[in-house]
Write a protein that holds these residues in place. Structure first.
Motif, short mmCIF file in Angstrom:
data_model
loop_
_atom_site.label_atom_id
_atom_site.label_comp_id
_atom_site.label_asym_id
_atom_site.label_seq_id
_atom_site.Cartn_x
_atom_site.Cartn_y
_atom_site.Cartn_z
N CYS A 116 12.74 1.25 -15.82
CA CYS A 116 12.87 -0.01 -15.09
C CYS A 116 11.60 -0.37 -14.31
O CYS A 116 11.52 -1.46 -13.74
CB CYS A 116 14.06 0.07 -14.12
N LEU A 117 10.63 0.49 -14.30
CA LEU A 117 9.39 0.28 -13.54
C LEU A 117 8.59 -0.87 -14.12
O LEU A 117 8.37 -0.95 -15.32
CB LEU A 117 8.57 1.57 -13.58
N THR A 118 8.14 -1.76 -13.25
CA THR A 118 7.27 -2.86 -13.67
C THR A 118 5.94 -2.74 -12.94
O THR A 118 5.91 -2.46 -11.75
CB THR A 118 7.90 -4.24 -13.35
N ASP A 119 4.87 -2.93 -13.65
CA ASP A 119 3.52 -2.93 -13.07
C ASP A 119 3.24 -1.73 -12.17
O ASP A 119 2.90 -1.91 -11.00
CB ASP A 119 3.27 -4.23 -12.29
N PRO A 120 3.35 -0.51 -12.70
CA PRO A 120 3.05 0.65 -11.85
C PRO A 120 1.56 0.69 -11.50
O PRO A 120 0.73 0.17 -12.25
CB PRO A 120 3.42 1.84 -12.73
N PRO A 121 1.22 1.27 -10.36
CA PRO A 121 -0.20 1.42 -10.02
C PRO A 121 -0.91 2.20 -11.12
O PRO A 121 -0.32 3.07 -11.77
CB PRO A 121 -0.18 2.21 -8.71
N GLU A 122 -2.16 1.89 -11.34
CA GLU A 122 -2.94 2.55 -12.37
C GLU A 122 -2.91 4.07 -12.16
O GLU A 122 -3.05 4.56 -11.05
CB GLU A 122 -4.39 2.06 -12.35
N GLY A 123 -2.70 4.78 -13.26
CA GLY A 123 -2.70 6.23 -13.22
C GLY A 123 -1.36 6.86 -12.87
O GLY A 123 -1.23 8.08 -12.90
N VAL A 124 -0.36 6.05 -12.52
CA VAL A 124 0.95 6.62 -12.19
C VAL A 124 1.65 6.99 -13.49
O VAL A 124 1.84 6.17 -14.37
CB VAL A 124 1.80 5.64 -11.36
N THR A 125 2.01 8.24 -13.59
CA THR A 125 2.71 8.77 -14.75
C THR A 125 4.17 8.99 -14.40
O THR A 125 4.56 8.92 -13.24
CB THR A 125 2.10 10.11 -15.19
N ARG A 126 4.95 9.28 -15.41
CA ARG A 126 6.36 9.58 -15.17
C ARG A 126 6.49 10.82 -14.28
O ARG A 126 7.35 10.86 -13.40
CB ARG A 126 7.05 9.80 -16.51
N GLU A 127 5.63 11.79 -14.51
CA GLU A 127 5.65 13.00 -13.67
C GLU A 127 5.37 12.64 -12.21
O GLU A 127 6.03 13.15 -11.30
CB GLU A 127 4.62 14.00 -14.17
N ARG A 128 4.40 11.78 -11.98
CA ARG A 128 4.06 11.38 -10.61
C ARG A 128 5.20 10.60 -9.98
O ARG A 128 5.47 10.72 -8.79
CB ARG A 128 2.76 10.58 -10.58
N LEU A 129 5.87 9.77 -10.77
CA LEU A 129 7.05 9.06 -10.27
C LEU A 129 8.10 10.07 -9.81
O LEU A 129 8.67 9.92 -8.73
CB LEU A 129 7.62 8.14 -11.35
N GLY A 130 8.34 11.09 -10.61
CA GLY A 130 9.30 12.12 -10.23
C GLY A 130 8.89 12.83 -8.96
O GLY A 130 9.72 13.10 -8.08
N GLU A 131 7.61 13.13 -8.83
CA GLU A 131 7.12 13.77 -7.61
C GLU A 131 7.31 12.87 -6.39
O GLU A 131 7.68 13.33 -5.32
CB GLU A 131 5.64 14.15 -7.77
N ALA A 132 7.06 11.58 -6.57
CA ALA A 132 7.23 10.62 -5.47
C ALA A 132 8.69 10.55 -5.04
O ALA A 132 8.98 10.48 -3.84
CB ALA A 132 6.73 9.24 -5.89
N ILE A 133 9.59 10.59 -6.00
CA ILE A 133 11.03 10.58 -5.67
C ILE A 133 11.40 11.85 -4.93
O ILE A 133 12.09 11.82 -3.92
CB ILE A 133 11.87 10.41 -6.96
N ALA A 134 10.92 13.00 -5.40
CA ALA A 134 11.21 14.27 -4.73
C ALA A 134 10.61 14.29 -3.33
O ALA A 134 11.25 14.80 -2.39
CB ALA A 134 10.68 15.43 -5.56
N GLU A 135 9.41 13.77 -3.17
CA GLU A 135 8.76 13.73 -1.86
C GLU A 135 9.52 12.84 -0.89
O GLU A 135 9.64 13.17 0.29
CB GLU A 135 7.31 13.24 -1.99
#
Length: 104
Positions: A64-83
């Motif tokens: 569902c992600l639209t226009d993620p910041p450059e360099g944001v990966t699925r792994e980084r998204l997961g880390e951001a959610i965990a953080e």
């Protein structure tokens, strides 16, 4: 992110890399999520029963992600959610799940 989230469309905002990014549950996004996660009604039922896993949440958010910041990966998204913690992202998940059930 461009514009504000429209709750009537199920849109929500999540913080990634110090940026607010939009999650938009479009038909295409939900089809992609369903192909990966299985039937969306089953996903909603698991979430309601407290059995939705973190990996499933990340997958739904990713599709569902639209226009993620450059360099944001699925792994980084997961880390951001965990953080952020599950309590912080629960309203975002709730909005997406509500949109899955309610439609437009």
């Amino acid at each position: 992110m461009t514009g504000a989230a429209n709750p009537l469309r199920g849109e929500a905002v999540v913080q990634i890399e110090n940026a607010a990014v939009m999650l938009r549950p479009t038909f295409q996004a939900l089809v992609a999520a369903e192909q990966e996660l299985g039937p969306l009604f089953d996903l909603v039922e698991r979430a309601a029963a407290g059995r939705m896993g973190l990996a499933e949440m990340v997958a739904l958010f990713w599709h569902c992600l639209t226009d993620p910041p450059e360099g944001v990966t699925r792994e980084r998204l997961g880390e951001a959610i965990a953080e952020a913690g599950l309590a912080a992202v629960a309203p975002v998940l709730k909005r997406l799940l509500h949109q899955i059930l309610a439609g437009r």
